[in-house]
Design a protein around this motif. Structure first.
Motif, PDB file in Angstrom:
ATOM      1  N   TYR A   1       0.783  -1.150   0.095  1.00 18.58           N
ATOM      2  CA  TYR A   1       0.032  -0.003   0.086  1.00 18.58           C
ATOM      3  C   TYR A   1       0.825   1.283  -0.034  1.00 18.58           C
ATOM      4  CZ  TYR A   1      -3.561  -3.373   1.201  1.00 18.58           C
ATOM      5  OH  TYR A   1      -4.293  -4.592   1.137  1.00 18.58           O
ATOM      6  N   GLY A   2       2.086   1.350  -0.434  1.00 18.39           N
ATOM      7  CA  GLY A   2       2.893   2.438  -0.538  1.00 18.39           C
ATOM      8  C   GLY A   2       3.267   3.012   0.653  1.00 18.39           C
ATOM      9  N   LEU A   3       3.514   2.037   1.898  1.00 18.82           N
ATOM     10  CA  LEU A   3       3.920   3.042   3.157  1.00 18.82           C
ATOM     11  C   LEU A   3       5.515   3.126   3.354  1.00 18.82           C
ATOM     12  CD1 LEU A   3       0.980   1.281   5.210  1.00 18.82           C
ATOM     13  CD2 LEU A   3       1.371   3.839   5.150  1.00 18.82           C
ATOM     14  N   THR A   4       5.837   2.527   2.423  1.00 19.43           N
ATOM     15  CA  THR A   4       7.648   2.547   2.370  1.00 19.43           C
ATOM     16  C   THR A   4       8.061   3.740   2.782  1.00 19.43           C
ATOM     17  OG1 THR A   4       7.851   0.613   1.134  1.00 19.43           O
ATOM     18  CG2 THR A   4       9.678   2.006   1.196  1.00 19.43           C
ATOM     19  N   ALA A   5       9.034   4.023   3.913  1.00 15.69           N
ATOM     20  CA  ALA A   5       9.449   5.328   4.070  1.00 15.69           C
ATOM     21  C   ALA A   5      10.564   5.780   3.192  1.00 15.69           C
ATOM     22  CB  ALA A   5      10.010   5.287   5.596  1.00 15.69           C
TER      23      ALA A   5
ATOM     24  N   HIS B   1     -11.800  12.659   4.892  1.00 16.32           N
ATOM     25  CA  HIS B   1     -12.766  12.104   4.236  1.00 16.32           C
ATOM     26  C   HIS B   1     -12.612  11.073   3.485  1.00 16.32           C
ATOM     27  CE1 HIS B   1     -16.502  12.588   1.739  1.00 16.32           C
ATOM     28  NE2 HIS B   1     -15.808  12.565   0.775  1.00 16.32           N
ATOM     29  N   ALA B   2     -11.267  10.831   3.013  1.00 13.68           N
ATOM     30  CA  ALA B   2     -10.945   9.663   2.238  1.00 13.68           C
ATOM     31  C   ALA B   2     -11.033   8.511   3.327  1.00 13.68           C
ATOM     32  CB  ALA B   2      -9.540   9.978   1.401  1.00 13.68           C
ATOM     33  N   LEU B   3     -10.313   8.648   4.383  1.00 15.90           N
ATOM     34  CA  LEU B   3     -10.353   7.577   5.274  1.00 15.90           C
ATOM     35  C   LEU B   3     -11.552   7.115   5.482  1.00 15.90           C
ATOM     36  CD1 LEU B   3      -8.057   6.171   7.087  1.00 15.90           C
ATOM     37  CD2 LEU B   3      -8.968   7.830   8.957  1.00 15.90           C
TER      38      LEU B   3
ATOM     39  N   ALA C   1     -11.659  -0.668   1.373  1.00 16.69           N
ATOM     40  CA  ALA C   1     -10.394  -0.443   1.455  1.00 16.69           C
ATOM     41  C   ALA C   1     -10.137  -1.254   2.982  1.00 16.69           C
ATOM     42  CB  ALA C   1      -9.831   0.729   1.423  1.00 16.69           C
ATOM     43  N   CYS C   2      -8.996  -1.988   3.174  1.00 17.41           N
ATOM     44  CA  CYS C   2      -8.681  -2.281   4.325  1.00 17.41           C
ATOM     45  C   CYS C   2      -7.816  -1.053   5.214  1.00 17.41           C
ATOM     46  CB  CYS C   2      -7.641  -3.447   4.489  1.00 17.41           C
ATOM     47  SG  CYS C   2      -5.946  -2.977   3.569  1.00 17.41           S
ATOM     48  N   LYS C   3      -7.761  -1.252   6.534  1.00 14.73           N
ATOM     49  CA  LYS C   3      -7.257  -0.127   7.340  1.00 14.73           C
ATOM     50  C   LYS C   3      -5.804   0.476   6.739  1.00 14.73           C
ATOM     51  CE  LYS C   3      -6.736   0.994  12.362  1.00 14.73           C
ATOM     52  NZ  LYS C   3      -5.427   1.232  12.426  1.00 14.73           N
ATOM     53  N   ASP C   4      -5.196  -0.864   6.616  1.00 16.90           N
ATOM     54  CA  ASP C   4      -3.693  -0.277   6.267  1.00 16.90           C
ATOM     55  C   ASP C   4      -3.737   0.649   4.978  1.00 16.90           C
ATOM     56  OD1 ASP C   4      -2.434  -1.601   8.053  1.00 16.90           O
ATOM     57  OD2 ASP C   4      -2.402  -3.337   7.029  1.00 16.90           O
ATOM     58  N   GLN C   5      -4.565   0.019   3.770  1.00 16.25           N
ATOM     59  CA  GLN C   5      -4.439   0.692   2.537  1.00 16.25           C
ATOM     60  C   GLN C   5      -5.201   2.248   2.747  1.00 16.25           C
ATOM     61  OE1 GLN C   5      -7.126  -0.743  -0.349  1.00 16.25           O
ATOM     62  NE2 GLN C   5      -5.917  -0.187  -2.230  1.00 16.25           N
ATOM     63  N   ALA C   6      -6.489   2.366   3.557  1.00 11.66           N
ATOM     64  CA  ALA C   6      -7.122   3.576   3.779  1.00 11.66           C
ATOM     65  C   ALA C   6      -6.282   4.505   4.526  1.00 11.66           C
ATOM     66  CB  ALA C   6      -8.391   3.177   4.476  1.00 11.66           C
ATOM     67  N   GLU C   7      -5.507   3.991   5.343  1.00 13.66           N
ATOM     68  CA  GLU C   7      -4.633   5.173   6.144  1.00 13.66           C
ATOM     69  C   GLU C   7      -3.575   5.526   5.372  1.00 13.66           C
ATOM     70  OE1 GLU C   7      -5.579   4.031  10.705  1.00 13.66           O
ATOM     71  OE2 GLU C   7      -3.907   3.114   9.846  1.00 13.66           O
TER      72      GLU C   7
END
Length: 269
Positions: A8-12, A125-127, A158-164
């Motif tokens: 989900y693109g959370l890589t720092a 809103h997106a969340l 969306a799952c929580k990880d993706q939404a966040e």
């Protein structure tokens, strides 16, 4: 089991864009056909339909250009992240959703409805929208898990990880700085929006790619349109997040006069 950080693109990555070296300094043209079709998963389709009903045609086309620029840039300059290399996938879907929703807070209705900076409102809103199908009058399907959704491909939630991850990128999409870290999705939204709005980062994408994307999703008068939105936001909320970008309206209009993307402002579709 898939890693949600990668999915989900959370890589720092460094907030300072100069610390992320591109694989090439001479990107080749990327055909529009190779960047299409747009993601059409149940989730992407639900949000896409919602965004088309909410955004102005100008802002909608901007959002699609941002998505396509980012995908082309990553394919040529940052292939190690695999965006679009498999013809889709969770990262591509997440990037598409980020691009679609990043300016949802700038509509006439939404910009006046909150004391929050429009990026913050859009992120919150997106969340909600991504995790609640009733927000877009859809049915209520099963919810994806944080470890992926390979067995739940019919879900439009969306799952929580993706939404966040998407919300984080939207909230920080104008948080331009050179210290600390940001997520991979945030880097993508910085690249796409800055290229379309002020022409920054054009060394990462071939001019023919830009021209073909704009031909398909034209930007007549976009510079003036977006500069007006920024001005309105700053008048309504003098403390707004976008106020930290010095001379932003002037940079937008300079691109509109002779910039790498803004030079197409006078060309209709």
């Amino acid at each position: 089991m898939s890693d949600p950080i990668t999915l989900y693109g959370l890589t720092a990555v460094p907030a300072d864009s100069t610390k992320l070296s591109p694989a090439t300094t001479s990107p080749q043209p990327v055909s529009l056909d190779s960047l299409l079709p747009l993601p059409s998963t149940p989730l992407a389709s639900r949000v896409h339909q919602y965004v088309q009903s909410e955004l102005s045609p100008d802002t909608y086309r901007h959002s699609i250009r941002v998505y396509l620029y980012g995908k082309a840039i990553f394919r040529e300059c940052f292939p190690q992240y695999g965006l679009g290399s498999d013809g889709g996938g969770e990262l591509d879907e997440s990037w598409f959703l980020t691009a679609l929703l990043h300016d949802i807070g700038t509509t006439d209705k939404n910009i006046k409805s909150t004391r929050l900076s429009y990026e913050f409102w859009a992120g919150y809103h997106a969340l909600d929208l991504l995790q609640n199908s009733t927000s877009t009058s859809s049915t209520s399907p099963s919810v994806r898990t944080g470890e992926g959704y390979s067995t739940q491909t019919q879900s439009d939630i969306a799952c929580k990880d993706q939404a966040e991850s998407i919300a984080e990128a939207i909230i920080r999409h104008q948080d331009i700085q050179d210290t600390g870290n940001i997520t991979l999705l945030t880097r993508l939204i910085h690249l796409g929006t800055l290229l379309d709005n002020i022409g920054k980062g054009s060394e990462l994408i071939h001019g023919d790619t830009i021209k073909e994307i704009i031909k398909a999703y034209p930007r007549p008068g976009w510079s003036g349109c977006f500069a007006t939105t920024v001005k309105k936001e700053k008048e309504l909320k003098p403390y707004t997040m976008v106020s930290r970008i010095d001379g932003f309206e002037e940079l937008i209009m300079k691109n509109g006069r002779d910039g790498v993307t803004g030079k197409y402002d006078t060309i209709e579709g």
